[in-house]
Scaffold this motif. Structure first.
Motif, PDB file in Angstrom:
ATOM      1  N   ALA A   1       0.706  -1.204  -0.116  1.00  0.00           N
ATOM      2  CA  ALA A   1       0.160   0.113   0.003  1.00  0.00           C
ATOM      3  C   ALA A   1       0.760   1.117   0.152  1.00  0.00           C
ATOM      4  N   VAL A   2       0.537   2.174  -0.956  1.00  0.00           N
ATOM      5  CA  VAL A   2       1.133   3.418  -0.807  1.00  0.00           C
ATOM      6  C   VAL A   2       0.343   4.611  -0.530  1.00  0.00           C
ATOM      7  N   LEU A   3       0.526   5.149   0.882  1.00  0.00           N
ATOM      8  CA  LEU A   3      -0.341   6.097   1.336  1.00  0.00           C
ATOM      9  C   LEU A   3       0.230   7.477   1.609  1.00  0.00           C
ATOM     10  N   GLY A   4      -0.542   8.579   1.871  1.00  0.00           N
ATOM     11  CA  GLY A   4       0.196   9.732   1.965  1.00  0.00           C
ATOM     12  C   GLY A   4      -0.654  10.955   1.729  1.00  0.00           C
ATOM     13  N   THR A   5      -0.089  12.306   1.667  1.00  0.00           N
ATOM     14  CA  THR A   5      -0.539  13.423   1.394  1.00  0.00           C
ATOM     15  C   THR A   5      -0.819  13.648  -0.171  1.00  0.00           C
ATOM     16  N   PHE A   6      -1.800  14.784  -0.395  1.00  0.00           N
ATOM     17  CA  PHE A   6      -1.754  14.898  -1.739  1.00  0.00           C
ATOM     18  C   PHE A   6      -0.387  15.551  -2.272  1.00  0.00           C
ATOM     19  N   SER A   7      -0.101  15.222  -3.474  1.00  0.00           N
ATOM     20  CA  SER A   7       1.196  16.051  -3.987  1.00  0.00           C
ATOM     21  C   SER A   7       2.375  15.539  -3.410  1.00  0.00           C
ATOM     22  N   ALA A   8       2.454  14.341  -2.724  1.00  0.00           N
ATOM     23  CA  ALA A   8       3.668  13.824  -1.980  1.00  0.00           C
ATOM     24  C   ALA A   8       4.463  12.967  -2.959  1.00  0.00           C
ATOM     25  N   GLY A   9       3.868  12.867  -4.406  1.00  0.00           N
ATOM     26  CA  GLY A   9       4.820  12.099  -5.093  1.00  0.00           C
ATOM     27  C   GLY A   9       4.708  10.453  -5.165  1.00  0.00           C
ATOM     28  N   LYS A  10       3.565  10.137  -4.600  1.00  0.00           N
ATOM     29  CA  LYS A  10       3.081   8.592  -4.633  1.00  0.00           C
ATOM     30  C   LYS A  10       3.007   8.148  -6.015  1.00  0.00           C
ATOM     31  N   SER A  11       2.255   9.130  -6.911  1.00  0.00           N
ATOM     32  CA  SER A  11       2.200   8.303  -8.378  1.00  0.00           C
ATOM     33  C   SER A  11       3.435   8.314  -9.255  1.00  0.00           C
ATOM     34  N   THR A  12       4.233   9.470  -8.939  1.00  0.00           N
ATOM     35  CA  THR A  12       5.505   9.546  -9.357  1.00  0.00           C
ATOM     36  C   THR A  12       6.635   8.262  -9.062  1.00  0.00           C
ATOM     37  N   PHE A  13       6.265   8.212  -7.644  1.00  0.00           N
ATOM     38  CA  PHE A  13       7.324   7.081  -7.216  1.00  0.00           C
ATOM     39  C   PHE A  13       7.010   5.795  -7.830  1.00  0.00           C
TER      40      PHE A  13
ATOM     41  N   ARG B   1      -1.305   9.005 -13.165  1.00  0.00           N
ATOM     42  CA  ARG B   1      -1.253  10.584 -13.296  1.00  0.00           C
ATOM     43  C   ARG B   1      -0.387  11.138 -12.366  1.00  0.00           C
ATOM     44  N   SER B   2       0.053  12.111 -12.628  1.00  0.00           N
ATOM     45  CA  SER B   2       1.015  12.746 -11.516  1.00  0.00           C
ATOM     46  C   SER B   2       1.014  14.306 -11.673  1.00  0.00           C
ATOM     47  N   GLY B   3       1.165  14.999 -10.722  1.00  0.00           N
ATOM     48  CA  GLY B   3       1.293  16.616 -10.796  1.00  0.00           C
ATOM     49  C   GLY B   3       1.066  17.155  -9.357  1.00  0.00           C
ATOM     50  N   ASN B   4       1.466  18.476  -9.455  1.00  0.00           N
ATOM     51  CA  ASN B   4       1.225  19.304  -8.062  1.00  0.00           C
ATOM     52  C   ASN B   4      -0.077  19.375  -7.571  1.00  0.00           C
ATOM     53  N   GLN B   5      -1.306  19.039  -8.259  1.00  0.00           N
ATOM     54  CA  GLN B   5      -2.464  19.117  -7.390  1.00  0.00           C
ATOM     55  C   GLN B   5      -2.925  17.711  -7.321  1.00  0.00           C
ATOM     56  N   ALA B   6      -4.091  17.615  -6.614  1.00  0.00           N
ATOM     57  CA  ALA B   6      -4.655  16.268  -6.567  1.00  0.00           C
ATOM     58  C   ALA B   6      -5.223  15.784  -8.065  1.00  0.00           C
ATOM     59  N   VAL B   7      -4.789  14.540  -8.499  1.00  0.00           N
ATOM     60  CA  VAL B   7      -5.053  14.390  -9.768  1.00  0.00           C
ATOM     61  C   VAL B   7      -6.004  13.030  -9.863  1.00  0.00           C
ATOM     62  N   ASP B   8      -6.108  12.577  -8.661  1.00  0.00           N
ATOM     63  CA  ASP B   8      -6.817  11.238  -8.565  1.00  0.00           C
ATOM     64  C   ASP B   8      -7.261  11.090  -7.161  1.00  0.00           C
ATOM     65  N   ASP B   9      -8.800  10.839  -7.116  1.00  0.00           N
ATOM     66  CA  ASP B   9      -9.367  10.884  -5.693  1.00  0.00           C
ATOM     67  C   ASP B   9      -9.756   9.452  -5.241  1.00  0.00           C
ATOM     68  N   ARG B  10      -9.638   8.259  -6.125  1.00  0.00           N
ATOM     69  CA  ARG B  10      -9.770   7.191  -5.973  1.00  0.00           C
ATOM     70  C   ARG B  10      -8.594   6.072  -5.448  1.00  0.00           C
ATOM     71  N   PHE B  11      -8.969   5.150  -4.979  1.00  0.00           N
ATOM     72  CA  PHE B  11      -7.905   3.917  -4.646  1.00  0.00           C
ATOM     73  C   PHE B  11      -7.643   3.369  -6.056  1.00  0.00           C
ATOM     74  N   THR B  12      -6.491   2.957  -6.258  1.00  0.00           N
ATOM     75  CA  THR B  12      -6.040   2.346  -7.346  1.00  0.00           C
ATOM     76  C   THR B  12      -5.304   0.926  -7.113  1.00  0.00           C
ATOM     77  N   VAL B  13      -5.903  -0.226  -7.678  1.00  0.00           N
ATOM     78  CA  VAL B  13      -5.322  -1.360  -7.289  1.00  0.00           C
ATOM     79  C   VAL B  13      -4.485  -1.763  -8.681  1.00  0.00           C
TER      80      VAL B  13
ATOM     81  N   LEU C   1       9.800  10.813   3.325  1.00  0.00           N
ATOM     82  CA  LEU C   1       9.968  12.197   3.057  1.00  0.00           C
ATOM     83  C   LEU C   1      10.398  12.319   1.626  1.00  0.00           C
ATOM     84  N   ASN C   2       9.625  12.653   0.690  1.00  0.00           N
ATOM     85  CA  ASN C   2       9.448  12.660  -0.899  1.00  0.00           C
ATOM     86  C   ASN C   2      10.079  14.086  -1.386  1.00  0.00           C
ATOM     87  N   GLN C   3      10.577  13.992  -2.501  1.00  0.00           N
ATOM     88  CA  GLN C   3      10.749  15.363  -3.215  1.00  0.00           C
ATOM     89  C   GLN C   3      11.704  15.983  -2.460  1.00  0.00           C
ATOM     90  N   MET C   4      13.017  15.530  -1.933  1.00  0.00           N
ATOM     91  CA  MET C   4      14.012  16.186  -0.962  1.00  0.00           C
ATOM     92  C   MET C   4      14.786  17.116  -2.152  1.00  0.00           C
TER      93      MET C   4
END
Length: 504
Positions: free
Chosen positions: A63-75, A86-98, A227-230
C-alpha cells in the motif's frame, strides 16, 4: 446453497493448485484453514458457504499512502517503469487504485466494480463496508476504486494499492474505512510526506491517522515513512532543517523508532547546481531508494508470515475472544430471560388463582350428582391449566426473543470492538434457537473436539513459522541446512491474476 459450497471448495482447490507451484509451505496452510472452518461452521461464526481462507489476501500487497502531491504516483511510475499513474502538483486522482500484473503490453483501467465483485482481489465486497460507514455511498463504488493492469516485471507476483491524498477529502468516513481495511491487508505500507511543505504541524490530522494510529499495531514494522521530493530543499540554506522538522513532528505523534527515508525521483529531479550537495543528495537518495525497493521485492516473504500469522490469530481469537464473548452474552441473555419469565409466571399464577375460583363458582351444579359435578370441575380445570401452559410457553419464547433484542445493540458494539474474523452475532443467534435450553451457557459447537482442533491448528502454525525460518535464516551457518530453495518465495511462472479464483 450447494452451488455456493461448490464455489468455495473450487476456489480453495484453485488456490491449492497455485500454491503447489508457488509456495509449498503455504499450500499446507490451506488444509489448516479447512480445519479452522469446521470449528467456525459448527459455532455459527461462518456461514456454510464461507471460508476463512477466502477472507485474507494470498497475493502480496503493498500500500502506498500519503498526502496530496507527495509524489506517490511518480514513485509508483518510477518503480514500475511505466507511466501508469497520473502525477502533478495538484490532486489528480481521488480514488484508490489497485495495480496488478498483466501480460498484455497495453495497460488497462477498469471500474471499481471489477474489484468489489471479484473474490480474487483484496477489496472484494468493500462496498458493504463503505455503505456501513456512509449510507448510500456503497452504490458509488466506482468513485472510490479502480483497477489498473501493467506488464511491468517489477509488479509480477505482487499487487500495489495507490491511495488518494489525505489533505482535502480524506476525512470522509468511507475513505478512511477503506484506508484502514487496506492497511490491515497489506504486507508493506509506504507512508509518503511532501518535503516541499516544511510545516508538518499544519497536517496534524493526517499525521495522527497515518502515524499515531499505526505505531501501536503489532505489525508496525511493515510501515515505512518516506519524506519525498527532497531535491526541492537543496536550495535551502540548511536543508537538514526540513528533515529535522518532519522528524520532530513524527516524534510528537509517538514515532520514536523505525526507518525514516528521504528520497526524490531521479527522473523528475530539480537541478542541483552545487556539485558537492548534488552528490550528497544523490548518495542518500540511492541508498534509501535501494532499501525501499528491496523491501518491496521481498514482500513475498512477509506475505507468507502474514498468512501463517492470520491462521494462528484467528484460531486464538476463537478460543480467547469469541468463546468468552458468547459465554458472557448467553449469561446476560439467560438472566434477562429468567427475570422476564419470573414476572410473567407470577402474573399468570395470580390469574390462575382467579380463574380457578371463577371456574369453581360457575361450575358448581346444584342439580347434578356429586361425581358428575366433580368430573365437570376437573375437566374445566384441566382445560384452563392447559391453556395457561400454552400461554406460558408462548410468553417464554417471546421473552427469549425480547431479551435477545434488548442486548443486540450493545452486543454488536462489543463484537465490533473485538475485531475478530467471523460473525459473532450470527453465532449468538445460533445459541438462542428455540430448542436450545437455558440451562447451558456453553456456546454451540464449542466441544472438547473443537478445543483440540484449535490447539492443533496453532501447533501447525508454529511449525509453518519454523519451516519458513529454516528457509530464510541460517543461524548455524551450515550451508547444507541453510541452503535456500530458489522457488520458496518466487512467484508462479505465469501469475497474471491473484490465486483465489471462482470457478467459471
Amino acid at each position: 446453497m450447494s452451488s455456493a459450497l461448490d464455489t468455495v471448495d473450487q476456489r480453495l482447490k484453485n488456490l491449492e493448485g497455485h500454491l503447489a507451484q508457488e509456495n509449498p509451505v503455504l499450500l499446507s496452510t490451506v488444509q489448516s484453514f479447512r480445519a479452522l472452518d469446521k470449528v467456525a461452521h459448527a459455532m455459527g461464526l461462518l456461514a456454510p458457504d464461507q471460508s476463512y481462507a477466502t477472507q485474507i489476501p494470498w497475493w502480496p500487497l503493498i500500500a502506498v499512502l500519503g498526502t496530496f502531491s507527495a509524489g506517490k504516483s511518480t514513485f509508483i511510475n518510477h518503480f514500475l517503469g511505466y507511466k501508469i499513474q497520473r502525477s502533478g502538483n495538484q490532486a489528480v486522482d481521488d480514488r484508490f487504485t489497485v495495480i496488478c500484473y498483466a501480460r498484455e503490453a497495453t495497460p488497462h483501467a477498469l471500474p471499481g466494480i471489477a474489484l468489489d465483485s471479484d473474490p480474487r482481489f483484496p477489496l472484494y465486497n468493500i462496498s458493504r463496508d463503505i455503505e456501513l460507514a456512509a449510507a448510500g455511498e456503497g452504490k458509488r463504488i466506482d468513485t472510490y476504486l479502480q483497477l489498473k493492469t501493467c506488464p511491468s516485471e517489477a509488479l509480477r507476483g505482487k499487487i500495489l494499492i495507490d491511495s488518494p491524498g489525505f489533505d482535502a477529502d480524506a476525512q470522509r468516513t468511507a475513505t478512511l474505512r477503506i484506508t484502514d481495511h487496506i492497511i490491515d491487508l497489506s504486507d508493506l505500507v509506504l507512508v509518503f510526506f511532501d518535503a516541499r511543505h516544511p510545516e508538518p504541524g499544519a497536517m496534524r490530522d493526517t499525521l495522527k491517522h497515518l502515524v499515531a494510529d499505526t505505531i501501536g499495531r503489532p505489525d508496525a514494522g511493515k510501515f515505512l515513512y518516506v519524506l519525498n521530493q527532497m531535491d526541492t530543499t537543496a536550495r535551502e540554506d540548511n536543508p537538514e532543517d526540513v528533515v529535522a522538522a518532519w522528524q520532530r513532528a513524527l516524534g510528537e505523534e509517538g514515532l520514536t523508532a523505525g526507518r525514516f527515508y528521504t528520497i526524490y525521483n531521479p527522473d523528475a529531479a530539480v537541478p542541483i547546481e552545487d556539485e558537492g550537495k548534488r552528490k550528497r543528495f544523490e548518495t542518500k537518495r540511492d541508498l534509501d531508494l535501494g532499501e525501499i525497493h528491496g523491501r518491496m521485492q521481498e514482500v513475498e516473504i512477509e506475505r507468507a508470515y502474514r498468512i501463517v500469522g492470520a491462521l494462528d490469530k484467528t484460531a486464538k481469537d476463537i478460543a480467547e475472544k469469541a468463546v468468552p464473548f458468547l459465554t458472557q452474552a448467553l449469561k446476560r441473555w439467560r438472566l434477562r430471560t429468567l427475570w422476564g419469565d419470573g414476572i410473567a409466571l407470577g402474573l399468570l399464577f395470580i390469574l390462575s388463582l382467579a380463574g380457578t375460583i371463577n371456574i369453581g363458582y360457575w361450575s358448581e351444579p346444584s342439580s347434578q350428582p356429586g361425581w358428575v359435578a366433580t368430573l365437570i370441575s376437573l375437566s374445566l380445570d384441566l382445560v384452563f391449566f392447559a391453556l395457561l401452559a400454552a400461554i406460558a410457553t408462548a410468553i417464554h419464547f417471546g421473552i427469549r426473543r425480547l431479551a435477545a433484542l434488548s442486548l443486540a445493540k450493545s452486543l454488536r458494539a462489543e463484537a465490533a470492538a473485538l475485531g475478530i474474523r467471523g460473525d459473532l452475532m450470527a453465532a449468538f443467534e445460533r445459541n438462542i434457537r428455540p430448542w436450545r435450553t437455558l440451562l447451558t451457557v456453553t456456546p454451540s459447537g464449542w466441544t472438547g473436539a473443537a478445543k483440540r482442533r484449535l490447539a492443533q491448528i496453532r501447533e501447525e502454525a508454529n511449525t509453518y513459522v519454523q519451516t519458513l525460518n529454516d528457509r530464510f535464516t541460517n543461524p548455524s551457518g551450515d550451508t547444507a541446512a541453510g541452503s535456500r530453495d530458489p522457488g520458496a518465495t518466487g512467484t508462479a511462472a505465469e501469475p497474471p491474476t491473484p490465486p483465489i479464483a471462482a470457478s467459471n
